[in-house]
Design a protein around this motif. Structure first.
Motif, PDB file in Angstrom:
ATOM      1  N   TYR A 339       0.848  -1.189   0.000  1.00  0.00           N
ATOM      2  CA  TYR A 339       0.000   0.000   0.000  1.00  0.00           C
ATOM      3  C   TYR A 339       0.883   1.239   0.000  1.00  0.00           C
ATOM      4  N   TYR A 340       0.292   2.319  -0.452  1.00  0.00           N
ATOM      5  CA  TYR A 340       0.983   3.604  -0.531  1.00  0.00           C
ATOM      6  C   TYR A 340       0.145   4.613   0.225  1.00  0.00           C
ATOM      7  N   LEU A 341       0.678   5.141   1.327  1.00  0.00           N
ATOM      8  CA  LEU A 341      -0.079   6.012   2.216  1.00  0.00           C
ATOM      9  C   LEU A 341       0.281   7.464   1.961  1.00  0.00           C
ATOM     10  N   GLN A 342      -0.732   8.262   1.592  1.00  0.00           N
ATOM     11  CA  GLN A 342      -0.506   9.678   1.369  1.00  0.00           C
ATOM     12  C   GLN A 342      -0.880  10.488   2.607  1.00  0.00           C
ATOM     13  N   ASP A 343      -0.619  11.804   2.547  1.00  0.00           N
ATOM     14  CA  ASP A 343      -0.671  12.614   3.770  1.00  0.00           C
ATOM     15  C   ASP A 343      -1.065  14.056   3.462  1.00  0.00           C
ATOM     16  N   GLY A 344      -2.054  14.251   2.601  1.00  0.00           N
ATOM     17  CA  GLY A 344      -2.459  15.603   2.255  1.00  0.00           C
ATOM     18  C   GLY A 344      -3.349  16.224   3.317  1.00  0.00           C
ATOM     19  N   VAL A 345      -3.454  17.537   3.285  1.00  0.00           N
ATOM     20  CA  VAL A 345      -4.294  18.279   4.225  1.00  0.00           C
ATOM     21  C   VAL A 345      -5.234  19.179   3.443  1.00  0.00           C
ATOM     22  N   VAL A 346      -6.489  19.269   3.891  1.00  0.00           N
ATOM     23  CA  VAL A 346      -7.456  20.176   3.276  1.00  0.00           C
ATOM     24  C   VAL A 346      -8.219  20.907   4.380  1.00  0.00           C
ATOM     25  N   PRO A 347      -8.789  22.069   4.075  1.00  0.00           N
ATOM     26  CA  PRO A 347      -9.660  22.709   5.060  1.00  0.00           C
ATOM     27  C   PRO A 347     -10.835  21.796   5.396  1.00  0.00           C
ATOM     28  N   ARG A 348     -11.291  21.838   6.646  1.00  0.00           N
ATOM     29  CA  ARG A 348     -12.395  20.956   7.063  1.00  0.00           C
ATOM     30  C   ARG A 348     -13.619  21.112   6.167  1.00  0.00           C
ATOM     31  N   THR A 349     -13.887  22.347   5.742  1.00  0.00           N
ATOM     32  CA  THR A 349     -15.071  22.587   4.915  1.00  0.00           C
ATOM     33  C   THR A 349     -14.972  21.910   3.552  1.00  0.00           C
ATOM     34  N   ALA A 350     -13.745  21.568   3.135  1.00  0.00           N
ATOM     35  CA  ALA A 350     -13.554  20.935   1.828  1.00  0.00           C
ATOM     36  C   ALA A 350     -13.614  19.414   1.891  1.00  0.00           C
ATOM     37  N   LEU A 351     -13.724  18.843   3.096  1.00  0.00           N
ATOM     38  CA  LEU A 351     -13.648  17.385   3.239  1.00  0.00           C
ATOM     39  C   LEU A 351     -14.642  16.624   2.358  1.00  0.00           C
ATOM     40  N   PRO A 352     -15.938  16.937   2.377  1.00  0.00           N
ATOM     41  CA  PRO A 352     -16.879  16.130   1.580  1.00  0.00           C
ATOM     42  C   PRO A 352     -16.532  16.116   0.098  1.00  0.00           C
ATOM     43  N   GLY A 353     -16.243  17.302  -0.470  1.00  0.00           N
ATOM     44  CA  GLY A 353     -15.922  17.369  -1.893  1.00  0.00           C
ATOM     45  C   GLY A 353     -14.631  16.660  -2.237  1.00  0.00           C
ATOM     46  N   VAL A 354     -13.619  16.790  -1.388  1.00  0.00           N
ATOM     47  CA  VAL A 354     -12.328  16.148  -1.658  1.00  0.00           C
ATOM     48  C   VAL A 354     -12.453  14.625  -1.570  1.00  0.00           C
ATOM     49  N   LEU A 355     -13.190  14.137  -0.590  1.00  0.00           N
ATOM     50  CA  LEU A 355     -13.363  12.686  -0.459  1.00  0.00           C
ATOM     51  C   LEU A 355     -14.100  12.114  -1.659  1.00  0.00           C
ATOM     52  N   ALA A 356     -15.116  12.844  -2.153  1.00  0.00           N
ATOM     53  CA  ALA A 356     -15.830  12.386  -3.350  1.00  0.00           C
ATOM     54  C   ALA A 356     -14.899  12.383  -4.561  1.00  0.00           C
ATOM     55  N   ALA A 357     -14.027  13.397  -4.655  1.00  0.00           N
ATOM     56  CA  ALA A 357     -13.085  13.462  -5.772  1.00  0.00           C
ATOM     57  C   ALA A 357     -12.057  12.339  -5.700  1.00  0.00           C
ATOM     58  N   ILE A 358     -11.638  11.965  -4.485  1.00  0.00           N
ATOM     59  CA  ILE A 358     -10.704  10.839  -4.343  1.00  0.00           C
ATOM     60  C   ILE A 358     -11.352   9.554  -4.842  1.00  0.00           C
ATOM     61  N   ASP A 359     -12.633   9.372  -4.565  1.00  0.00           N
ATOM     62  CA  ASP A 359     -13.357   8.206  -5.092  1.00  0.00           C
ATOM     63  C   ASP A 359     -13.309   8.180  -6.616  1.00  0.00           C
ATOM     64  N   ARG A 360     -13.515   9.340  -7.240  1.00  0.00           N
ATOM     65  CA  ARG A 360     -13.484   9.404  -8.707  1.00  0.00           C
ATOM     66  C   ARG A 360     -12.086   9.092  -9.235  1.00  0.00           C
ATOM     67  N   LEU A 361     -11.071   9.645  -8.583  1.00  0.00           N
ATOM     68  CA  LEU A 361      -9.698   9.364  -9.011  1.00  0.00           C
ATOM     69  C   LEU A 361      -9.365   7.886  -8.859  1.00  0.00           C
ATOM     70  N   SER A 362      -9.847   7.280  -7.784  1.00  0.00           N
ATOM     71  CA  SER A 362      -9.634   5.846  -7.567  1.00  0.00           C
ATOM     72  C   SER A 362     -10.180   5.038  -8.736  1.00  0.00           C
ATOM     73  N   ALA A 363     -11.383   5.379  -9.181  1.00  0.00           N
ATOM     74  CA  ALA A 363     -11.999   4.669 -10.311  1.00  0.00           C
ATOM     75  C   ALA A 363     -11.226   4.925 -11.601  1.00  0.00           C
ATOM     76  N   GLU A 364     -10.809   6.170 -11.812  1.00  0.00           N
ATOM     77  CA  GLU A 364     -10.088   6.513 -13.041  1.00  0.00           C
ATOM     78  C   GLU A 364      -8.771   5.758 -13.155  1.00  0.00           C
ATOM     79  N   HIS A 365      -8.069   5.585 -12.033  1.00  0.00           N
ATOM     80  CA  HIS A 365      -6.762   4.920 -12.045  1.00  0.00           C
ATOM     81  C   HIS A 365      -6.886   3.412 -11.861  1.00  0.00           C
ATOM     82  N   GLY A 366      -8.088   2.929 -11.547  1.00  0.00           N
ATOM     83  CA  GLY A 366      -8.274   1.494 -11.364  1.00  0.00           C
ATOM     84  C   GLY A 366      -7.560   0.939 -10.150  1.00  0.00           C
ATOM     85  N   LEU A 367      -7.471   1.746  -9.083  1.00  0.00           N
ATOM     86  CA  LEU A 367      -6.808   1.327  -7.851  1.00  0.00           C
ATOM     87  C   LEU A 367      -7.712   1.635  -6.663  1.00  0.00           C
ATOM     88  N   ALA A 368      -7.818   0.684  -5.738  1.00  0.00           N
ATOM     89  CA  ALA A 368      -8.654   0.882  -4.557  1.00  0.00           C
ATOM     90  C   ALA A 368      -7.989   1.883  -3.613  1.00  0.00           C
TER      91      ALA A 368
END
Length: 491
Positions: A339-368
Motif C-alpha cells: 500500500y501507498y499512504l498519502q498525507d495531504g491536508v485540506v480545510p475541514r469545509t472541503a472534506l466532503p468534496g475532496v473525499l468524493a473526488a478521491i473516489d473518482r480518481l480511484s476509479a479513473e486509475h483502477g486502484l482501490a
C-alpha cells in the motif's frame, strides 16, 4: 568525490562500541526502506551510536572525509526521508533509548532520540502525566523521528503537533559541533532555531537529547462512535461540532473498507460493518465540561444523519474503540500487503468534496483507496491499495498519489500534514512554494550545512530527481535575477 567506504569503516570502528558498525550486506537489508516501501535503497554502511559524543565524532569524521550522512530512527517514516537514495552513511539512533531526566515539578522530561513515543507516557503515567503527540505508530516510532517530521497524531486537533511539545534539544550540527536549541522555558528570547530544526527532516543535523513538555492526565475522558450512511454526512458532523465551539481532543474518520478490514482483523464487529463511515470523537477535561460536550456532539452527529452514537467512558471501553483506529493500516495491510499512504491536508469545509473526488480518481486509475484520517484538522491519509506483482503498478500508484496531492493543493491545503516531504513529495514542493520561497529555505539550510552532507537530496526538488521542478525554478530565476535564487548561487 566518491567516498572510500573501506577507509570510513576503519576510521569509524575505534569511535564506537563493539558491533556498532554494520557493513555486512545481509544485515544492511534492514535499512533499505522505511515505512514507504515503493522504493528500496541499501546503504553502504550503518552506525549505531549510543551517546551524543559518539554521534558528534561520527559526524565530524563525515565532515572531514566529505561523506554524506542520514539520520534514521525506527524506520517507520512514510516519506522516504531516511533512505540512502545515493550512497551515504546511515546514523541510526535506535540504541539511544535512555530517559535522561524526569522533572515533574516543571512538567518536562528529557530523552534520547531513540526512545519510543509511547514510552514517554509510560514513564510518567503513574504520576498523573502524559505526552500528547500520539502518531498511529506510537508503539514503534521514535521521538527523534517525530522531531524530524514534526509528527502529529490523534490528539493534535486540541493539543498540537510535536513542535508544540518540544522545549529544547541538544543537536549535533553537520560539522560535528554540539549545540542546544531552545531551553527549559516555553518561550525563549532570540531567533526560534528550535522551531526551524523541528520538521527539517534531518537536513540540519541530528537531535541527540530532547526535552519534552508533559501534560496532566485529564480528569475525565469519553469517546463517541457515530456511524453514517455516507462520508459526506460524517464530514457534515465534523463541521457542525467544530462550528458549535466544541473542541475534541481528537476526531477521527474511517471509511467502509477500513471498517471491514478492522472488524475482520480482530474477528469481531467492533464498528458497524455496513456503515459508509464512522467518526470517533474523544472529549476530555473537567467532568461537567465533558458531560455537556458529549451531549452536544451526540446531538449534532444525529442531526448530520448518524445512525447511532455509542458512548465509551471506561478505560477499557475507550481503548477498545481506539484499538481499531490505531490498527487500521495494519488491518488493511493484511488484505493488501502493498500500500501507498498519502498525507495531504485540506480545510475541514472541503472534506466532503475532496473525499468524493478521491473516489473518482480511484476509479479513473483502477486502484482501490481506503480512507482513515484526522477529520478534525483535515489531515487525510488515503491508502492506495495494490498488488506489487502487477506490471507497471508502481507508476500507476505514484500517479494516483500525485493526483490526490494536487487535489489537496487545489482545495487550499498542503502536500503533508505530519509525514514530511522526504524524497517522496519533494517534486511537489513547487506546487506550494515559489522558487524564491524554496531558495530562502535553502539559504537557511546552506548556512547550517554549507557542504550539503546532512540528508542530501531530501525535502527540496533537485535537477536529478525533479527535472520539471528544476526547469520552472530556472525560468523564475531568469525573470528575477535579484531573487534569493541568485543569492543562493554565491553562498
Amino acid at each position: 568525490m566518491t567516498p572510500d567506504w573501506g577507509l570510513l569503516e576503519r576510521r569509524l570502528r575505534p569511535l564506537l562500541p563493539p558491533r556498532a558498525v554494520v557493513s555486512k550486506r545481509q544485515e544492511l537489508l534492514a535499512y533499505d526502506c522505511d515505512g514507504l516501501t515503493l522504493n528500496r535503497h541499501q546503504p553502504p554502511l550503518v552506525v549505531l551510536p549510543e551517546t551524543t559524543e559518539q554521534v558528534a565524532a561520527v559526524v565530524k569524521l563525515c565532515a572531514e572525509l566529505e561523506v554524506p550522512f542520514i539520520a534514521r530512527g525506527s524506520g517507520t517514516g512514510l516519506s522516504g526521508g531516511a533512505l540512502a537514495e545515493h550512497p551515504a552513511l546511515v546514523i541510526a539512533t535506535s540504541r539511544m533509548r535512555k530517559v535522561l531526566e524526569v522533572d515533574l515539578a516543571n512538567e518536562r522530561i528529557t530523552v534520547q532520540p531513540g526512545v519510543i513515543n509511547s514510552w514517554v507516557t509510560r514513564a510518567v503515567a503513574g504520576d498523573g502525566f502524559y505526552y500528547a503527540p500520539d502518531p498511529s505508530s506510537q508503539v514503534a516510532c521514535s521521538i527523534g523521528g517525530n522531531v524530524a517530521e514534526n509528527s502529529g497524531g490523534v490528539h493534535c486537533l486540541k493539543y498540537g503537533v510535536t513542535s508544540n511539545h518540544v522545549l529544547a534539544m541538544e543537536v549535533v550540527l553537520p560539522d560535528g559541533s554540539i549545540t542546544t536549541l531552545g531551553g527549559g522555558l516555553p518561550e525563549m528570547p532570540g531567533l526560534d532555531l528550535r522551531g526551524v530544526f523541528i520538521g527539517s527532516e534531518g537536513t540540519l543535523g541530528i537531535a541527540t537529547a530532547i526535552t519534552l513538555r508533559l501534560l496532566r492526565t485529564p480528569e475525565t475522558v469519553a469517546v463517541l462512535l457515530a456511524d453514517f450512511a455516507s462520508m459526506e454526512a460524517a464530514g457534515e458532523a465534523v463541521r457542525l461540532i467544530t462550528g458549535a465551539g466544541v473542541l475534541p481532543a481528537g476526531m477521527e474518520m474511517m471509511d467502509n473498507p477500513c471498517i471491514q478490514a478492522v472488524d475482520d482483523f480482530f474477528g469481531v464487529d467492533e464498528y458497524p460493518r455496513e456503515a459508509a463511515a464512522v467518526l470517533l470523537i474523544e472529549l476530555d477535561g473537567h467532568p461537567l465540561e465533558v458531560k455537556e460536550s458529549v451531549e452536544i456532539a451526540s446531538r449534532l452527529c444525529l442531526e448530520a444523519g448518524a445512525g447511532a452514537v455509542r458512548e465509551a467512558w471506561s478505560d477499557e471501553a475507550r481503548a477498545r474503540l481506539w484499538k481499531g483506529r490505531k490498527s487500521a493500516i495494519s488491518a488493511l495491510g493484511r488484505q493488501f500487503p502493498s500500500y501507498y499512504l498519502q498525507d495531504g491536508v485540506v480545510p475541514r469545509t472541503a472534506l466532503p468534496g475532496v473525499l468524493a473526488a478521491i473516489d473518482r480518481l480511484s476509479a479513473e486509475h483502477g486502484l482501490a483507496v481506503a480512507n482513515v484520517f484526522h477529520a478534525g484538522d483535515g489531515n487525510l491519509h488515503p491508502l492506495i491499495l495494490y498488488r506489487a506483482g502487477e506490471e507497471g503498478v508502481n507508476e500507476r500508484v505514484k500517479a494516483l498519489g500525485a493526483d490526490i496531492l494536487r487535489l489537496c493543493i487545489d482545495a487550499g491545503g498542503s502536500i503533508s500534514g505530519e509525514h514530511g516531504v522526504g524524497s517522496d513529495k519533494r517534486c511537489y514542493m513547487d506546487w506550494m512554494f515559489s522558487a524564491d520561497d524554496q531558495a530562502t529555505m535553502q539559504l537557511v539550510r546552506r548556512a547550517i550545512d554549507p557542504d550539503g552532507l546532512a540528508n542530501p537530496g531530501k525535502l527540496f526538488p533537485t535537477p536529478r530527481s525533479c527535472g520539471e521542478s528544476h526547469r520552472r525554478w530556472q525560468e523564475v530565476k531568469a525573470e528575477n535575477p535579484a531573487s534569493p535564487l541568485a543569492m543562493l548561487e554565491v553562498v
